[in-house]
Design a protein around this motif. Sequence first.
Motif, mmCIF file in Angstrom:
data_model
loop_
_atom_site.group_PDB
_atom_site.id
_atom_site.type_symbol
_atom_site.label_atom_id
_atom_site.label_comp_id
_atom_site.label_asym_id
_atom_site.label_seq_id
_atom_site.Cartn_x
_atom_site.Cartn_y
_atom_site.Cartn_z
ATOM 1 N N GLY A 1 -52.750 -81.134 35.354
ATOM 2 C CA GLY A 1 -51.351 -81.463 35.102
ATOM 3 C C GLY A 1 -50.968 -82.876 35.457
ATOM 4 N N ASN A 2 -51.652 -83.482 36.421
ATOM 5 C CA ASN A 2 -51.360 -84.862 36.803
ATOM 6 C C ASN A 2 -52.546 -85.758 36.453
ATOM 7 O OD1 ASN A 2 -48.697 -84.792 38.449
ATOM 8 N ND2 ASN A 2 -49.887 -83.062 39.224
ATOM 9 N N ALA A 3 -53.028 -85.609 35.226
ATOM 10 C CA ALA A 3 -54.246 -86.299 34.804
ATOM 11 C C ALA A 3 -54.062 -87.808 34.796
ATOM 12 C CB ALA A 3 -54.658 -85.824 33.413
ATOM 13 N N SER A 4 -55.150 -88.489 35.153
ATOM 14 C CA SER A 4 -55.198 -89.944 35.092
ATOM 15 C C SER A 4 -56.655 -90.346 34.932
ATOM 16 C CB SER A 4 -54.616 -90.575 36.359
ATOM 17 O OG SER A 4 -54.810 -91.970 36.371
ATOM 18 N N GLY A 5 -56.936 -91.237 33.993
ATOM 19 C CA GLY A 5 -58.310 -91.604 33.711
ATOM 20 C C GLY A 5 -58.906 -92.590 34.674
ATOM 21 N N GLY A 6 -58.102 -93.294 35.457
ATOM 22 C CA GLY A 6 -58.623 -94.337 36.329
ATOM 23 C C GLY A 6 -58.174 -94.179 37.759
ATOM 24 N N ILE A 7 -58.469 -95.201 38.580
ATOM 25 C CA ILE A 7 -58.117 -95.202 39.996
ATOM 26 C C ILE A 7 -56.660 -95.638 40.136
ATOM 27 C CG2 ILE A 7 -58.650 -96.226 42.233
ATOM 28 C CD1 ILE A 7 -61.509 -96.641 41.241
ATOM 29 N N ARG A 8 -55.940 -94.976 41.016
ATOM 30 C CA ARG A 8 -54.534 -95.323 41.259
ATOM 31 C C ARG A 8 -54.160 -95.009 42.702
ATOM 32 N NH1 ARG A 8 -51.173 -90.445 38.229
ATOM 33 N NH2 ARG A 8 -52.557 -88.739 38.869
ATOM 34 N N GLU A 9 -53.030 -95.549 43.138
ATOM 35 C CA GLU A 9 -52.557 -95.375 44.506
ATOM 36 C C GLU A 9 -51.216 -94.652 44.516
ATOM 37 O OE1 GLU A 9 -52.421 -99.120 46.464
ATOM 38 O OE2 GLU A 9 -54.592 -99.432 46.424
ATOM 39 N N LEU A 10 -51.011 -93.844 45.567
ATOM 40 C CA LEU A 10 -49.756 -93.112 45.762
ATOM 41 C C LEU A 10 -49.118 -93.572 47.062
ATOM 42 C CD1 LEU A 10 -47.734 -90.797 45.136
ATOM 43 C CD2 LEU A 10 -49.272 -89.278 46.418
ATOM 44 N N ASP A 11 -47.910 -94.140 46.981
ATOM 45 C CA ASP A 11 -47.147 -94.526 48.163
ATOM 46 C C ASP A 11 -46.531 -93.264 48.760
ATOM 47 O OD1 ASP A 11 -44.934 -95.395 49.883
ATOM 48 O OD2 ASP A 11 -45.320 -97.392 49.086
ATOM 49 N N LEU A 12 -46.920 -92.910 49.986
ATOM 50 C CA LEU A 12 -46.463 -91.655 50.574
ATOM 51 C C LEU A 12 -45.009 -91.701 51.016
ATOM 52 C CD1 LEU A 12 -49.559 -90.593 52.713
ATOM 53 C CD2 LEU A 12 -49.009 -90.091 50.335
ATOM 54 N N GLU A 13 -44.434 -92.874 51.115
ATOM 55 C CA GLU A 13 -43.026 -92.973 51.508
ATOM 56 C C GLU A 13 -42.095 -92.865 50.312
ATOM 57 O OE1 GLU A 13 -42.600 -96.570 53.709
ATOM 58 O OE2 GLU A 13 -43.903 -95.906 55.362
ATOM 59 N N THR A 14 -42.465 -93.468 49.193
ATOM 60 C CA THR A 14 -41.590 -93.451 48.014
ATOM 61 C C THR A 14 -42.043 -92.445 46.962
ATOM 62 O OG1 THR A 14 -42.867 -95.182 46.873
ATOM 63 C CG2 THR A 14 -41.128 -95.897 48.400
ATOM 64 N N GLY A 15 -43.301 -91.996 47.036
ATOM 65 C CA GLY A 15 -43.827 -91.091 46.015
ATOM 66 C C GLY A 15 -44.176 -91.791 44.711
ATOM 67 N N ALA A 16 -44.200 -93.117 44.710
ATOM 68 C CA ALA A 16 -44.483 -93.869 43.489
ATOM 69 C C ALA A 16 -45.983 -94.058 43.309
ATOM 70 C CB ALA A 16 -43.787 -95.231 43.544
ATOM 71 N N TRP A 17 -46.440 -93.943 42.059
ATOM 72 C CA TRP A 17 -47.835 -94.161 41.703
ATOM 73 C C TRP A 17 -48.024 -95.588 41.188
ATOM 74 C CZ3 TRP A 17 -51.732 -90.686 42.520
ATOM 75 C CH2 TRP A 17 -51.376 -89.356 42.775
ATOM 76 N N ARG A 18 -49.201 -96.175 41.489
ATOM 77 C CA ARG A 18 -49.547 -97.503 40.982
ATOM 78 C C ARG A 18 -50.960 -97.478 40.432
ATOM 79 N NH1 ARG A 18 -51.951 -102.502 42.660
ATOM 80 N NH2 ARG A 18 -52.719 -101.528 44.588
ATOM 81 N N ASP A 19 -51.102 -97.802 39.147
ATOM 82 C CA ASP A 19 -52.425 -97.850 38.521
ATOM 83 C C ASP A 19 -53.125 -99.161 38.871
ATOM 84 O OD1 ASP A 19 -52.024 -95.407 37.315
ATOM 85 O OD2 ASP A 19 -51.164 -96.275 35.500
ATOM 86 N N LEU A 20 -54.404 -99.084 39.220
ATOM 87 C CA LEU A 20 -55.195 -100.281 39.463
ATOM 88 C C LEU A 20 -55.747 -100.788 38.135
ATOM 89 C CD1 LEU A 20 -55.020 -99.105 42.364
ATOM 90 C CD2 LEU A 20 -57.316 -100.019 42.750
ATOM 91 N N ARG A 21 -55.688 -102.061 37.935
ATOM 92 C CA ARG A 21 -56.189 -102.674 36.707
ATOM 93 C C ARG A 21 -57.614 -103.178 36.934
ATOM 94 N NH1 ARG A 21 -52.205 -103.464 32.992
ATOM 95 N NH2 ARG A 21 -50.042 -103.253 33.715
ATOM 96 N N TYR A 22 -58.529 -102.595 36.222
ATOM 97 C CA TYR A 22 -59.934 -102.974 36.359
ATOM 98 C C TYR A 22 -60.670 -102.523 35.106
ATOM 99 C CZ TYR A 22 -60.815 -98.040 37.494
ATOM 100 O OH TYR A 22 -60.897 -96.670 37.451
ATOM 101 N N GLY A 23 -61.917 -102.959 34.971
ATOM 102 C CA GLY A 23 -62.687 -102.650 33.783
ATOM 103 C C GLY A 23 -63.204 -101.226 33.775
ATOM 104 N N SER A 24 -62.738 -100.406 32.827
ATOM 105 C CA SER A 24 -63.226 -99.038 32.669
ATOM 106 C C SER A 24 -62.975 -98.604 31.234
ATOM 107 C CB SER A 24 -62.535 -98.075 33.641
ATOM 108 O OG SER A 24 -61.144 -97.993 33.367
ATOM 109 N N ARG A 25 -63.752 -97.611 30.803
ATOM 110 C CA ARG A 25 -63.586 -97.044 29.475
ATOM 111 C C ARG A 25 -62.798 -95.739 29.555
ATOM 112 N NH1 ARG A 25 -69.626 -96.228 27.890
ATOM 113 N NH2 ARG A 25 -69.390 -95.103 29.860
#
Length: 780
Positions: free
Chosen positions: A338-362
């Motif tokens: 249900g919370n699918a994501s193809g790459g690495i990302r970070e979750l801020d535990l204080e705000t609940g906001a997700w941040r996708d990391l930009r890097y080389g992947s297919r």
Amino acid sequence: MPPSTSKSAPPDRLRVGECVVDIASREVMAPGARRPSRLTPKAIAVLRVLAEQPGQVVSREQLLAEVWPDTLPTNDVVTQAITQLRKALQYAGDEAGRAGGIETIAKTGYRLLAPVQWEHAAPAVVPVAPVAVPLAPEARVAPAVEAAPAPVLAALPAPSRPRRPWRALSILVFAVLVAVLLAFWWRQHRAAPGALAEEGGDERVVGMPRLPYRLITSGGGFDLTPTLSPDGSMVAYASISESRPGTSIRIQTTSNSPSRELVAPGAGESDRLPAWSLDGRQLAFARQGEDGSCRVMVAAANGAASEREVARCDHTELLSFSWVPGRNALMFGSMTGGNASGGIRELDLETGAWRDLRYGSRARDFDYAPKYSPDGRWIAFVRNPQLGGVWVMPAQGGEARRLTRERAEIRGFDWLPDSSGIVFGRRVDSQSRLYRLDLETRRLRDLGLNDAESPSISPDNGQLAFVQRRPQFALFRLQRSNAHGGYEREHLFASNGRDAQPMISPDGRHLAFTSDRSGEYALWWADLARPDSLHPIPGLLPETRQPVDWSADSRTLLAIGRDAEGRAQLYEVTPAESRVNQLPVPAPRPLQGLHVGPGTRLMVLSAEPGGDATLILYDRSRKPWQELARLEDVSQARYDSSTGQVFFTRFSSSGLWRIGADLAPNGLALVDADAPARWRYRSWALAGNGRAYYLSSTAECSATGSWLGAASASAGDTCLAANEFSTINGFSIDQQDGALYMAIAETDGAGIGFMTLPKQEAPAFGVVSKLLSDLGKPPS
């Protein structure tokens, strides 16, 4: 007259039984052989070490130290050298008939039992023409190797006398070199605890050698995925509960103190994958429910407060997360569900906001277990775990590069405290081992820990925790019982090792499997009508990733093995005759071989540089083999002779597909959309007539069998082994009577090991090299 051979000159030849080994050319001449066989330099070096101690046990550690000094090889190199020696010396057996006269001492080393004799080759007599020019006293003529016209030797000028200051400096450097070598020798050969001590001329036993680690959990259950606190004083891990199904998080000190439960999961829930925060105050973990739901929780490490949910991970297959340095955040690997994501990302535990990391992947890449380096500059992760490798990228994002060269089953990793490298686990033959990899030099070193995986390193002081699991798998035939609808289990062969990947032949008579029951890993075969026919296939070191494939006439099989240089090759084996033939397959990195009908066509699953694999159809009657068709993104394939279809799984997703034997795209069809899971792509087998059977694991049953596709509608799941796990890298079905051939654990369990991480020792010559560099060069 020809010069006489000095007694101090090294011998030229070694006679092992009836075989003669020429040391210089590395050639072995065996009685009855049409031509000599050639050994690799490392194999000849191993033979010399064994021959210097005939009849005595030489440990694998001694062979590694003497033949591979100042390198970081794996235990595979010793096995490969011994295999090559046995093949070359197969007619030099001892009185007990052991091939090559080399006996394997289980879990210890090897012993050369064949008679050994060093010999000097007769010097070649070379006619030398008279030389009119006198030789200087310092000049010496090298002995001739082969007959050649006599050379005309010119007078050699007398060497110039060196300057006196540099003579003194040379003496000083030589003295330092001798001192360093003596210190190194003393360090390598000083008496270890547990050796025989001398007292008054008598020998007394001090005790067993101390292991470099100790087990801090040893209750006989399953303790998994350890994580160390930053100072290494505490460890948290997932443990299978004895009182109820599922796992819970346990926490304890690293001094073997009693453990306590972090928090109590609810009914039908399992807590797993603990991760210690970098300040040592919190633990993140995953909580999974019976309905497939998944939540990421955070709790105080001291148990002072109740846990709280920070993220949902519903129906994810392979979850991974770790803490972000300097921030109250978690970094996640690729996710499905249900919370699918193809790459690495970070979750801020204080705000609940997700941040996708930009890097080389297919789009099809699955990046697993990302971890920041202790200095915060890098992120390491495992890409595509089924055929995986460890990758690294800058912490701010950017292009990722591969750290480990060989695609393998990575069993966890962690950073070294100084961020100079990683320690990772990977499967080698029948067990998992830990390796240390230096990022700058790319040097790899085996840490010497048997059955070790899932390393965790404390960043403050370099303590190491890991999982040690030593299962013993045996082979069973499971026959359907008409009385109660289940399966009756029959133990096939007694074993003190790990038997796996049992593959029954199409006629139901022959069984091939892999095992370390003899002390080293090998492919074994038996005619089930003649149990005394059981024996290993000499000259083949099998791969563990894929099982073998039988021909339609049950006479030969295709197997992936490693050659003397450690490269994967495709072999055709006639087990009844112990004949092994390497096939000239064009694929550079074969993973699996597959018979396709009775003709000259074969299929080869080949690894691609990017981490994928391609199924290629060849016509082997052409030289070189002619490629006829290919199918991309395949993890394992099986040919069903009854339907003429190829069934296969994919690396990129779960499910089972089928296609015609010509691999024509218009013949592609989906058999099952959900199973096998992409991480259990080897846990299925064909039963004929287009039916496929799947092995999985649940909290209630360790080995559950179910039919896939249309066959699943009329049959439910069957618990084949409630409390014993089965191997996940291959089983088979007798298409004559429907019997299952499986490897099931007879003894099993996992404990947490703990030790101080060994320091990376500089080479013994490093001090001398630096001294010479500081001294500079003499004036010209």
